[in-house]
Design an enzyme around this catalytic site. Structure first.
Site, PDB file in Angstrom:
ATOM      1  N   SER A  48     -51.205 -48.127   5.686  1.00 40.00           N
ATOM      2  CA  SER A  48     -50.083 -48.987   5.267  1.00 40.00           C
ATOM      3  C   SER A  48     -50.047 -50.269   6.090  1.00 40.00           C
ATOM      4  CB  SER A  48     -48.758 -48.230   5.383  1.00 40.00           C
ATOM      5  OG  SER A  48     -48.419 -47.992   6.732  1.00 40.00           O
ATOM      6  N   HIS A  78     -48.987 -50.125  18.043  1.00 35.31           N
ATOM      7  CA  HIS A  78     -48.592 -48.805  18.538  1.00 35.31           C
ATOM      8  C   HIS A  78     -47.115 -48.597  18.198  1.00 35.31           C
ATOM      9  CE1 HIS A  78     -48.721 -45.221  21.070  1.00 35.31           C
ATOM     10  NE2 HIS A  78     -47.550 -45.605  21.551  1.00 35.31           N
ATOM     11  N   GLU A  84     -59.276 -50.844  28.792  1.00 31.79           N
ATOM     12  CA  GLU A  84     -59.912 -49.533  28.970  1.00 31.79           C
ATOM     13  C   GLU A  84     -58.925 -48.394  29.164  1.00 31.79           C
ATOM     14  OE1 GLU A  84     -63.709 -51.622  31.167  1.00 31.79           O
ATOM     15  OE2 GLU A  84     -63.077 -49.623  31.843  1.00 31.79           O
TER      16      GLU A  84
HETATM   17  C1  GRF Z   1     -48.397 -45.958  12.053  1.00 30.90           C
HETATM   18  O1  GRF Z   1     -47.144 -45.685  12.660  1.00 30.90           O
HETATM   19  C2  GRF Z   1     -49.373 -46.360  13.134  1.00 30.90           C
HETATM   20  O2  GRF Z   1     -48.767 -47.104  14.179  1.00 30.90           O
HETATM   21  C3  GRF Z   1     -49.823 -45.023  13.617  1.00 30.90           C
HETATM   22  O3  GRF Z   1     -50.049 -44.290  12.421  1.00 30.90           O
HETATM   23  C4  GRF Z   1     -49.005 -44.664  11.484  1.00 30.90           C
HETATM   24  C5  GRF Z   1     -49.573 -44.835  10.094  1.00 30.90           C
HETATM   25  O4  GRF Z   1     -50.335 -45.989  10.112  1.00 30.90           O
HETATM   26  N1  GRF Z   1     -51.023 -45.113  14.416  1.00 30.90           N
HETATM   27  P1  GRF Z   1     -51.029 -46.521   8.746  1.00 30.90           P
HETATM   28  O5  GRF Z   1     -50.073 -46.222   7.588  1.00 30.90           O
HETATM   29  O6  GRF Z   1     -52.320 -45.760   8.592  1.00 30.90           O
HETATM   30  O7  GRF Z   1     -51.218 -47.992   8.946  1.00 30.90           O
END
Ligand code: GRF
Length: 228
Positions: free
Chosen positions: A16, A112, A145
């Protein structure tokens, strides 16, 4: 006219956040072109989204590699093949090693779903829902890192409601992820971001121009600018 910045988007799941980038790229408001989408998960919905928008969709399965370093070395080859300027980790759930970080030093960002440094790691929304802070949110930061540690570019805060479960909170955070990630990329594409140690500078900082401040259901710092 400077050529558009070329971004490679790394995904592991539904994509998304990738969709938000595709929408802005197609509206010519991202300031960058998506040159490839790579996933460690061959079944990732993000690869389907890429294909639906005629973008190179590469399944680069980490299960096919003996080590993280070997995996990252091939990732570097793929990203160089597509002449990527900036790597955008958008829901990419793999730890990366210096094999990938070093050749792209200062050119890897990640979204994040927490207000770092709170709630690092792969379960940020659930950890926040359990801890019950008053404010949660999301962060776009440079990748270094250490996990979820690099200098912070932009953050958005959302309220935690008393009846929030993990899904409700994650959904509220996700709406802001979809806004701050393309905003960060636009600022990078417009060469308005610089870094000194941990301090990220936005120039010019239009926060002082009330015309650029939106009435958003969240605190966004630096404030979002049109059309984000
Ligand atoms: C999001 O909250 C992202 O920050 C986390 O996974 C969730 C879904 O991300 N890592 P997406 O729909 O695949 O962009």
């Amino acid at each position: 006219m400077r050529p558009a910045m070329r971004i490679g988007v790394l995904v592991s799941g539904s994509g998304s956040n990738l969709q938000a980038l595709i929408d802005h790229a197609e509206a010519r408001t991202l300031g960058a072109d998506i040159t490839c989408v790579v996933s460690n998960n061959p079944d990732a919905g993000g690869l389907d989204r890429a294909r639906a928008h005629h973008l190179p969709a590469i399944a680069h399965n980490h299960r096919d590699y003996e080590s993280r370093e070997a995996y990252d070395a091939e990732m570097v080859r793929i990203l160089r093949e597509y002449d990527v300027d900036l790597i955008v980790m958008a829901g990419f759930l793999r730890l990366v090693t210096p094999t990938l970080i070093d050749p792209f030093e200062g050119r890897i960002i990640n979204i994040h779903p927490s207000l770092l440094p709170a709630f690092t790691g792969a379960h940020a929304q659930a950890d926040a829902a359990a801890f019950r802070p008053r404010i949660a949110g999301c962060t776009v930061h440079y990748v270094d890192e250490q996990l979820d540690h690099g200098p912070i570019i932009i953050q958005a805060a959302v309220p935690v409601q008393p009846d929030d479960d993990t899904d409700a909170l994650a959904a509220r955070i996700l709406t802001m992820e979809h806004r701050i990630l393309p905003q960060a990329i636009r600022w990078l594409a417009d060469e308005r971001i610089s870094v000194q140690g941990r301090q990220v500078h936005l120039t010019p900082d239009l926060a002082h121009n009330a015309g650029f401040a939106h009435n958003v259901p969240a605190l966004v710092q630096p404030p979002l600018e049109n059309p984000f």
